[in-house]
Motif scaffolding. Structure first.
Motif, PDB file in Angstrom:
ATOM      1  N   ASN A   4       5.881   2.380   3.983  1.00 36.99           N
ATOM      2  CA  ASN A   4       4.702   3.097   3.490  1.00 36.99           C
ATOM      3  C   ASN A   4       3.993   2.300   2.394  1.00 36.99           C
ATOM      4  O   ASN A   4       2.763   2.147   2.413  1.00 36.99           O
ATOM      5  N   CYS A   5       4.754   1.797   1.426  1.00 39.30           N
ATOM      6  CA  CYS A   5       4.160   1.034   0.321  1.00 39.30           C
ATOM      7  C   CYS A   5       3.523  -0.249   0.814  1.00 39.30           C
ATOM      8  O   CYS A   5       2.488  -0.680   0.292  1.00 39.30           O
ATOM      9  N   CYS A   6       4.126  -0.867   1.807  1.00 40.39           N
ATOM     10  CA  CYS A   6       3.555  -2.087   2.376  1.00 40.39           C
ATOM     11  C   CYS A   6       2.247  -1.780   3.093  1.00 40.39           C
ATOM     12  O   CYS A   6       1.251  -2.482   2.910  1.00 40.39           O
ATOM     13  N   TYR A   7       2.243  -0.724   3.878  1.00 36.71           N
ATOM     14  CA  TYR A   7       1.055  -0.369   4.662  1.00 36.71           C
ATOM     15  C   TYR A   7      -0.125  -0.028   3.749  1.00 36.71           C
ATOM     16  O   TYR A   7      -1.263  -0.416   4.012  1.00 36.71           O
ATOM     17  N   TYR A   8       0.148   0.693   2.672  1.00 36.04           N
ATOM     18  CA  TYR A   8      -0.916   1.128   1.768  1.00 36.04           C
ATOM     19  C   TYR A   8      -1.043   0.228   0.535  1.00 36.04           C
ATOM     20  O   TYR A   8      -1.742   0.582  -0.417  1.00 36.04           O
TER      21      TYR A   8
END
Length: 256
Positions: free
Chosen positions: A121-125
């Motif tokens: 999630n943190c990578c995607y956003y």
């Protein structure tokens, strides 16, 4: 009564399983009708936040079942309301919470499943940044390259796990199973690198030595002379060359 106090009381009641005090204080008339009306707001708030958690942790939800996940999500939300409007950043505290639930039920790997999905999630956003590419690498001479100071791009995420979490997540997402039925659980002590691509976040396993160098770059900016020194004791001298190829090919670095 101030508006601020009323808003605070409404927020507390809308994110709690106990609304009796709020209704008795602010809506003492037509109790049944008032409770039914307020339940609409309560269901919207709790349901939306539970939906955010389910969206961020889909493997966790599938691992334990939708009903169990939603019940636990509601309990988490009551004590951990969002602190900012960007809901894609909501859920980091759920990792520890889900880990505790897993350990209560003798499933020590549940927390690592949550941590894996949070890293995705943190990578995607993650924030966009001008990263260095293989084309950039070709423009540096030996001296300029050695003095180049870099750090990891903000969207890049790192994770160490005890269990074979990538296998578990892929198996859970691809099948209708609960808990540990239908897949192998083993201690593999993996090191994961999450990095953004055009359409999504990607992940691959890296060696402990590469992971250690990436961790250093995540904490502090480094020159390539410093990074080369970290690999100096490696018997295989191609390891550092492979590291250089990885960080430029996957666009992991930014200049400082």
């Amino acid at each position: 009564m101030s508006l601020r106090k009323l808003q605070g009381a409404f927020k507390k009641a809308a994110t709690s399983q106990n609304t009796q005090d709020f209704l008795a204080t602010y809506l003492p008339y037509e109790k049944q009708e008032a409770q039914e009306r307020f339940a609409i707001y309560q269901n919207n708030v709790m349901g939306n936040l539970a939906g955010v958690l389910a969206s961020t942790f889909p493997a966790c939800e599938k691992l334990v079942g939708e009903d169990f996940f939603r019940q636990r999500a509601y309990e988490f939300i009551e004590k951990n309301l969002p602190q900012q409007a960007a809901l894609f950043r909501y859920g980091e505290g759920f990792i520890r919470y889900f880990d505790a639930i897993g350990r209560e039920n003798n499933y020590a790997y549940w927390g690592e499943v949550a941590a894996y999905e949070w890293a995705q999630n943190c990578c995607y956003y993650g924030a966009d940044a001008r990263t260095l590419s293989l084309q950039d690498l070709a423009t540096f001479d030996e001296e300029a390259f050695g003095n180049l100071v870099v750090r990891l791009a903000p969207a890049v995420q790192l994770l160490k796990t005890v269990y074979n979490i990538q296998d578990i997540v892929e198996r859970v997402k691809g099948a209708s199973c609960k808990e540990n039925d239908g897949f192998d659980i083993s201690k593999t002590h993996d090191h994961y690198l999450f990095f953004p691509t055009e359409q999504k976040s990607s992940v691959e396993k890296v060696s402990p030595s590469v992971f250690k160098a990436l961790e250093t770059l995540q904490k502090v900016p480094c020159s390539f002379e410093t990074l080369a020194a970290m690999f100096a004791e490696q018997e295989d001298k191609t390891v550092f060359a492979g590291f250089i190829t990885l960080v430029f090919d996957k666009n992991l670095l930014i200049r400082t």
